[in-house]
Design an enzyme around this catalytic site. Structure first.
Site, PDB file in Angstrom:
ATOM      1  N   ARG A 114      -9.991  -1.850  -4.487  1.00 24.94           N
ATOM      2  CA  ARG A 114      -9.549  -3.002  -3.684  1.00 24.94           C
ATOM      3  C   ARG A 114      -8.741  -3.898  -4.601  1.00 24.94           C
ATOM      4  NH1 ARG A 114     -12.608  -6.972   0.537  1.00 24.94           N
ATOM      5  NH2 ARG A 114     -12.340  -5.085   1.762  1.00 24.94           N
ATOM      6  N   HIS A 141      -5.339  -1.779   5.183  1.00 25.88           N
ATOM      7  CA  HIS A 141      -6.806  -1.689   5.131  1.00 25.88           C
ATOM      8  C   HIS A 141      -7.229  -0.466   5.960  1.00 25.88           C
ATOM      9  CE1 HIS A 141     -10.791  -2.798   4.379  1.00 25.88           C
ATOM     10  NE2 HIS A 141     -10.906  -3.919   5.059  1.00 25.88           N
ATOM     11  N   GLN A 144     -10.945   0.227   7.209  1.00 17.98           N
ATOM     12  CA  GLN A 144     -11.305  -0.647   8.326  1.00 17.98           C
ATOM     13  C   GLN A 144     -10.878  -0.030   9.652  1.00 17.98           C
ATOM     14  OE1 GLN A 144     -12.815  -3.944   8.227  1.00 17.98           O
ATOM     15  NE2 GLN A 144     -12.966  -3.405  10.372  1.00 17.98           N
ATOM     16  N   ASP A 235      -7.901 -11.508  13.098  1.00 15.42           N
ATOM     17  CA  ASP A 235      -8.301 -11.556  11.684  1.00 15.42           C
ATOM     18  C   ASP A 235      -7.922 -12.948  11.167  1.00 15.42           C
ATOM     19  OD1 ASP A 235      -9.050 -10.871   9.080  1.00 15.42           O
ATOM     20  OD2 ASP A 235      -7.180  -9.815   8.632  1.00 15.42           O
ATOM     21  N   CYS A 275     -12.380  -7.817  11.983  1.00 16.57           N
ATOM     22  CA  CYS A 275     -12.849  -7.040  10.823  1.00 16.57           C
ATOM     23  C   CYS A 275     -13.895  -7.790  10.018  1.00 16.57           C
ATOM     24  CB  CYS A 275     -11.660  -6.657   9.944  1.00 16.57           C
ATOM     25  SG  CYS A 275     -10.713  -8.064   9.362  1.00 16.57           S
ATOM     26  N   ARG A 303     -18.323   0.796   9.632  1.00 15.06           N
ATOM     27  CA  ARG A 303     -17.738   1.002   8.302  1.00 15.06           C
ATOM     28  C   ARG A 303     -18.559   2.030   7.520  1.00 15.06           C
ATOM     29  NH1 ARG A 303     -14.497  -2.928   6.109  1.00 15.06           N
ATOM     30  NH2 ARG A 303     -14.049  -1.233   4.673  1.00 15.06           N
TER      31      ARG A 303
HETATM   32  N1   CP Z   1     -13.835  -6.189   6.641  1.00 20.79           N
HETATM   33  C1   CP Z   1     -13.950  -6.138   5.306  1.00 20.79           C
HETATM   34  O1   CP Z   1     -13.244  -5.402   4.619  1.00 20.79           O
HETATM   35  O2   CP Z   1     -14.917  -6.953   4.817  1.00 20.79           O
HETATM   36  P1   CP Z   1     -15.192  -7.239   3.275  1.00 20.79           P
HETATM   37  O3   CP Z   1     -14.036  -8.037   2.756  1.00 20.79           O
HETATM   38  O4   CP Z   1     -16.492  -8.018   3.267  1.00 20.79           O
HETATM   39  O5   CP Z   1     -15.318  -5.939   2.548  1.00 20.79           O
HETATM   40  N1  NVA Z   2      -6.750  -9.827   6.028  1.00 19.99           N
HETATM   41  C1  NVA Z   2      -8.001 -10.060   5.357  1.00 19.99           C
HETATM   42  C2  NVA Z   2      -8.950  -8.937   5.619  1.00 19.99           C
HETATM   43  C3  NVA Z   2     -10.286  -9.099   4.974  1.00 19.99           C
HETATM   44  C4  NVA Z   2     -11.202  -7.950   5.230  1.00 19.99           C
HETATM   45  C5  NVA Z   2      -7.743 -10.218   3.863  1.00 19.99           C
HETATM   46  O1  NVA Z   2      -6.962  -9.439   3.311  1.00 19.99           O
HETATM   47  O2  NVA Z   2      -8.311 -11.126   3.266  1.00 19.99           O
END
Ligand code: CP
Ligand code: NVA
Length: 318
Positions: A114, A141, A144, A235, A275, A303
Site C-alpha cells: 500500500r 484499489h 476493494q 468514498d 469502502c 474483503r
Molecule cells: N477500505 C479500505 O481499504 O480500508 P482500510 O484503509 O482500513 O484498509
Molecule cells: N480513497 C480512499 C480510500 C480509502 C480506503 C483513500 O485513498 O484514502
C-alpha cells in the site's frame, strides 16, 4: 467439503505467480472465478490449506480493513503474515526499494503493498520475484473492487447489466470501479464536482475494456445520476495524502453527500456501498450508512473472502 469446479480452478490456475496491480490485470472469467471461490469460502463450502506460506505487508499508508483482512485471510489458509511497517524496518531509514523487494522475495511467498504512487508499486513488482498485490495506491484499489462486486453478487445474484452510481471524488476507488465494472459488464456512472472527475487516461482505459454493452458516464449532477441505479457508492472527499485539502474540498463537495434527500430519488431496492473509513456528515450521513439499504459491513467482511480467494489463486495450490 465440495470440490471446486474445474472451470473455477482452471481460471484461477491462470493467475498463479502473477502480480495484481490493477483491476485491469483480470479478465471477466478470472474475476468471476475469484468471486465464486470467495463465496464458497464464505459459505464454508470450501476450505483450503496452502501450507505455511508467508505474506509480507509493506504499507506506507494507514489501514484497518486491508491490513487485518489480509492477515486473517493468510491465517485461515494456514499461512502467516509479516507486517513490514516502514517505521520499524530499514525502509523508513531509506533502504532502497529494489533491495527491500529482492530481500523480501527470499523470505516471503507474496507481497501486498500500500503506497502513494502506482509507479512505486510497479517498481516493487519489477524487483520482486514473488507476486505483488496492490493494497491501494493513489491510482487504484483493486482488492476493494473484488469485495464490492462480491457484495453486489450476493445482493442481486447477477452482476452483469447492473448500474452503479458513484457519488464523489474521482479517486482511486472510482478508477478501479470504472475498470472493474467495464470488464464485468456493469454500467458505471460517476458524479463528481467539476474539476474532481476521474483522470481522463483512466476513463479511456476503462472505455477500452468495456464488455457486454456496459457504459461509463461522467456527470456533475448527483440527482440525475442516481435515478434508476441499483447501487449507490461513495468514498471520502479527501483521500490519504490529501489531508491539507480537506477544508477546501468540504465546500466544493457539499452537494455530493449521500443523504436521505438524495436517496429519495433512487430506486427503493437500491443498495448503498462505501469502502470505509467513512466521514459521517460529509460524503454520507449516519442515517444512510446505518440504514436498511446499507451493505457496507457485508462489503467490509467480503474483503476477507475475496483476498483469501486471490491469495489461493496467486500462490497456486487449488
Ligand atoms: N477500505 C479500505 O481499504 O480500508 P482500510 O484503509 O482500513 O484498509
Ligand atoms: N480513497 C480512499 C480510500 C480509502 C480506503 C483513500 O485513498 O484514502
Amino acid at each position: 467439503m465440495n470440490k471446486i469446479s474445474n472451470s473455477i480452478s482452471g481460471q484461477l490456475a491462470s493467475l498463479q505467480g502473477l502480480d495484481f496491480l490493477s483491476s485491469s490485470d483480470l479478465n471477466f472469467d478470472q474475476m468471476t472465478a475469484l468471486l465464486d471461490l470467495a463465496i464458497q469460502l464464505k459459505n464454508n463450502e470450501r476450505r483450503i490449506d496452502l501450507g505455511n506460506r508467508v505474506l509480507g505487508l509493506i504499507f506506507t499508508k494507514a489501514s484497518t480493513r486491508t491490513r487485518v483482512s489480509f492477515q486473517v485471510a493468510m491465517a485461515r489458509l494456514g499461512g502467516q503474515t509479516i507486517d513490514l511497517n516502514p517505521q520499524v524496518s530499514q525502509l523508513g531509514r531509506g533502504e532502497p526499494l529494489k533491495d527491500t523487494a529482492r530481500v523480501m522475495s527470499r523470505y516471503c511467498d507474496v507481497l501486498a503493498v500500500r503506497t502513494f504512487a502506482q509507479d512505486e508499486l510497479i517498481d516493487y513488482a519489477n524487483w520482486a520475484s514473488i507476486p505483488v498485490i496492490n493494497a491501494l495506491t493513489d491510482l487504484e484499489h483493486p482488492c476493494q473492487m473484488l469485495a464490492d462486486f462480491m457484495t453486489i453478487k450476493e445482493s442481486f445474484g447477477e452482476i452483469k447489466g447492473q448500474t452503479i452510481t458513484y457519488i464523489g471524488d474521482g479517486n482511486n476507488v472510482a478508477n478501479s470501479l470504472m475498470i472493474c465494472g467495464a470488464i464485468l459488464g456493469v454500467n458505471i456512472r460517476i458524479a463528481s464536482p467539476k474539476g474532481f472527475e476521474p483522470l481522463s487516461s483512466v476513463v479511456q482505459k476503462a472505455n477500452s475494456l468495456r464488455q457486454f454493452d456496459a457504459t461509463i458516464t461522467l456527470s456533475n449532477d448527483p440527482v440525475a445520476s442516481i435515478k434508476g441505479a441499483q447501487v449507490i457508492y461513495t468514498d471520502v472527499w479527501a483521500s490519504m495524502g490529501q489531508e491539507k485539502e480537506q477544508i477546501e474540498r468540504k465546500k466544493v463537495f457539499k452537494d455530493f453527500c449521500v443523504n436521505e434527500e438524495l436517496l429519495s430519488q433512487a430506486d427503493k431496492e437500491s443498495i448503498i456501498l462505501h469502502c470505509l473509513p467513512a466521514h459521517r456528515g460529509e460524503e454520507i450521513t449516519d442515517a444512510v450508512l446505518e440504514g436498511n439499504s446499507s451493505r457496507v459491513f457485508d462489503q467490509a467482511e467480503n474483503r476477507l473472502h475475496v483476498q483469501q480467494s486471490l491469495l489461493c489463486a496467486l500462490l497456486g495450490g487449488l
